[in-house]
Design a protein around this motif. Structure first.
Motif, PDB file in Angstrom:
ATOM      1  N   ASP A   1       0.815  -1.208   0.000  1.00 36.31           N
ATOM      2  CA  ASP A   1       0.000   0.000   0.000  1.00 36.31           C
ATOM      3  C   ASP A   1       0.852   1.262   0.000  1.00 36.31           C
ATOM      4  O   ASP A   1       0.423   2.313  -0.454  1.00 36.31           O
ATOM      5  N   THR A   2       2.081   1.186   0.497  1.00 45.36           N
ATOM      6  CA  THR A   2       2.938   2.368   0.609  1.00 45.36           C
ATOM      7  C   THR A   2       4.149   2.330  -0.317  1.00 45.36           C
ATOM      8  O   THR A   2       4.898   3.304  -0.369  1.00 45.36           O
ATOM      9  N   VAL A   3       4.362   1.233  -1.018  1.00 47.47           N
ATOM     10  CA  VAL A   3       5.539   1.096  -1.882  1.00 47.47           C
ATOM     11  C   VAL A   3       5.095   0.736  -3.298  1.00 47.47           C
ATOM     12  O   VAL A   3       4.380  -0.249  -3.503  1.00 47.47           O
TER      13      VAL A   3
ATOM     14  N   GLU B   1       6.110   5.709   0.102  1.00 48.22           N
ATOM     15  CA  GLU B   1       5.347   6.695   0.856  1.00 48.22           C
ATOM     16  C   GLU B   1       5.491   6.433   2.355  1.00 48.22           C
ATOM     17  O   GLU B   1       5.498   5.281   2.785  1.00 48.22           O
ATOM     18  N   PHE B   2       5.608   7.507   3.123  1.00 43.55           N
ATOM     19  CA  PHE B   2       5.692   7.359   4.574  1.00 43.55           C
ATOM     20  C   PHE B   2       5.172   8.633   5.230  1.00 43.55           C
ATOM     21  O   PHE B   2       5.105   9.693   4.596  1.00 43.55           O
TER      22      PHE B   2
ATOM     23  N   ARG C   1       1.247  12.027   2.585  1.00 52.67           N
ATOM     24  CA  ARG C   1       2.465  11.349   2.987  1.00 52.67           C
ATOM     25  C   ARG C   1       3.644  11.793   2.137  1.00 52.67           C
ATOM     26  O   ARG C   1       3.493  12.135   0.968  1.00 52.67           O
ATOM     27  N   TRP C   2       4.831  11.781   2.711  1.00 56.96           N
ATOM     28  CA  TRP C   2       6.045  12.095   1.978  1.00 56.96           C
ATOM     29  C   TRP C   2       6.387  10.914   1.076  1.00 56.96           C
ATOM     30  O   TRP C   2       5.983   9.775   1.314  1.00 56.96           O
TER      31      TRP C   2
ATOM     32  N   ASP D   1      10.070  13.929  -2.126  1.00 54.12           N
ATOM     33  CA  ASP D   1       8.956  14.842  -2.393  1.00 54.12           C
ATOM     34  C   ASP D   1       8.240  15.099  -1.073  1.00 54.12           C
ATOM     35  O   ASP D   1       7.598  14.206  -0.518  1.00 54.12           O
ATOM     36  N   VAL D   2       8.377  16.314  -0.552  1.00 58.11           N
ATOM     37  CA  VAL D   2       7.814  16.683   0.748  1.00 58.11           C
ATOM     38  C   VAL D   2       6.612  17.591   0.534  1.00 58.11           C
ATOM     39  O   VAL D   2       6.755  18.705   0.021  1.00 58.11           O
TER      40      VAL D   2
END
Length: 463
Positions: A341-343, A375-376, A384-385, A423-424
């Motif tokens: 879900d985040t990668v 993403e985290f 998310r960053w 990417d912030v």
């Protein structure tokens, strides 16, 4: 060439069509909300979720205790973690069946339907909670942003934009040779100081503008146009000031809207140009065709074929550029998907065959680039960053030796690159992008072996 690849990467991430899976998700949710039988529920599980032991355990427990809301929440969260959004939607719909006033469940349903491209369904959950006092200020801002984006995507004429401006430093801005000993006229020679590696910085700006006109035939057929722009102004080496523009436009037709939702085929024409050192350097035009096939959440494929005519112009800084003019065809593929879900992951392969007026300006090239967006949860922001490590390789093989360098050795270059981007998000649409890259070339001729370290930073915007 590297600038053009980077721009394509940005354009690709903002211009990709989205799968239309809403109908399947709605049918699944309806079965669950109506207290469907265990057999019907089991038939709806996807292979990804079915292979997960924790999901299966929670699933069977939930079937035995359908009124256990906390257990249902755990099942839904696990379904999202394994990437089975449709199963998560079904669980959340069942929770609402027992308690229709749960605001946060509606929030999650809106987000999941949005991810699946079912924008009307997503809006039906976002709108009732847009002013809810149970949500935090950042969550309300997030809901408002979703509603704005949904309205935009449901319009017949849709516009999207990505832009960035910033500054960049390069340790070898002119890609000067690593060695001071080169070849000239088949004999070793000392590299003139003006051609040695020189560090420099620049200010740059890039933009990707996309327009989609929906024919409204319920199949998903559209007319798609993309414009990519880039400009950099060097601080010292003015002969390297670079301007780039490329436009492509053409129809995209749904291929298998029922069997493979989101699949499409697109034919398009291309026109573009490059200015170098403040003068016109290259004009190009051609056509291409691509096939988009999102087989699953984990894997999608977009093969393409392009044919171009390239017309180079001689300039004061590059007096022999015109000899590179000729045709070029490209066969390649973009690949993409998610690991969790985040990668995510994406890759690009391409093979070019380029002809020039002189045989030592004709070459073939193979390139591959792979990136893994991660993403985290960062220190701030409503999104998310994203950290994006990447690697790449290119091989250039020329058709004949360049007699002005040597008659004995044909140029073959192996170029490598590794990079990291961060990417912030500052706001829902604004952010700060930092990129670091190290690239180097191993060549059969010492004239073309180099290494370069670059770092860039600047704000970006998307809407």
């Amino acid at each position: 060439m590297l600038v053009k690849q980077n721009i394509h990467f940005v354009a690709e991430s903002n211009a990709r069509p989205r799968p239309r899976k809403g109908a399947r998700a709605v049918a699944f949710a309806a079965l669950l909300a109506g207290c469907a039988s265990s057999a019907a529920f089991a038939q709806q599980k996807t292979a990804a979720a079915d292979a997960d032991l924790e999901f299966n355990t929670l699933f069977h427990q939930s079937m035995q205790r359908p009124a256990d809301v906390e257990l249902a929440f755990r099942l839904a969260r696990r379904a999202v973690e394994v990437g089975d959004y449709e199963a998560a939607i079904g669980v959340y719909e069942r929770i609402l069946f027992y308690n229709p006033r749960l605001v946060r469940v509606k929030l999650e349903l809106g987000r999941l339907y949005y991810r699946l491209g079912a924008y009307e369904s997503a809006r039906s959950y976002f709108q009732p909670i847009a002013q809810s006092t149970e949500l935090s200020a950042s969550e309300l801002d997030n809901v408002a942003a979703y509603l704005v984006e949904i309205d935009r995507r449901l319009q017949t004429s849709q516009w999207s934009f990505y832009g960035q401006a910033g500054v960049r430093y390069q340790s070898n801005a002119n890609y000067g040779p690593s060695s001071t000993l080169i070849l000239g006229g088949s004999v070793p020679a000392l590299l003139p100081p003006s051609y040695a590696a020189q560090a420099d910085g620049n200010a740059f700006a890039l933009a990707t503008i996309r327009h989609v006109y929906d024919f409204g035939n319920q199949r998903g057929d559209v007319w798609e146009s993309n414009l990519n722009l880039y400009y950099s102004q060097q601080f010292q080496l003015d002969q390297l000031n670079l301007g780039f523009a490329e436009f492509n436009t053409g129809p995209r037709f749904a291929l298998l809207p029922d069997e493979l939702p989101g699949s499409s085929v697109r034919a398009y024409v291309i026109a573009g140009g490059i200015a170098l050192g403040g003068a016109g350097y290259l004009g190009t035009y051609g056509a291409g065709v691509s096939l988009y096939a999102p087989f699953s959440l984990w894997f999608g494929l977009e093969p393409f074929l392009e044919v171009r005519q390239r017309d180079y112009q001689n300039t004061a800084d590059y007096p022999t550029a015109g000899f590179q003019s000729g045709s070029m065809w490209t066969l390649g593929a973009n690949m993409f998907g998610r690991i969790s879900d985040t990668v995510g992951w994406r890759a690009r392969f391409s093979y070019n065959d380029a002809s020039g007026d002189l045989p030592w300006f004709s070459y073939n090239n193979f390139s591959v680039d792979v990136a893994v967006p991660i993403e985290f949860q960062g220190l701030w922001g409503v999104r998310r960053w994203i950290a994006i490590p990447s690697v790449g390789y290119s091989r250039y093989s020329y058709d004949a030796p360049n007699p002005f360098i040597t008659n004995l050795v044909t140029q073959v270059d192996n170029q490598y690159r590794v990079g990291l981007a961060l990417d912030v998000p500052i706001h829902e649409q604004w952010g700060l992008l930092t990129q670091i890259q190290y690239s180097w070339s191993e060549s059969s001729l010492p004239n073309y072996a180099f290494d370069n370290f670059s770092i860039s930073v600047g704000p970006n915007v998307r809407f």
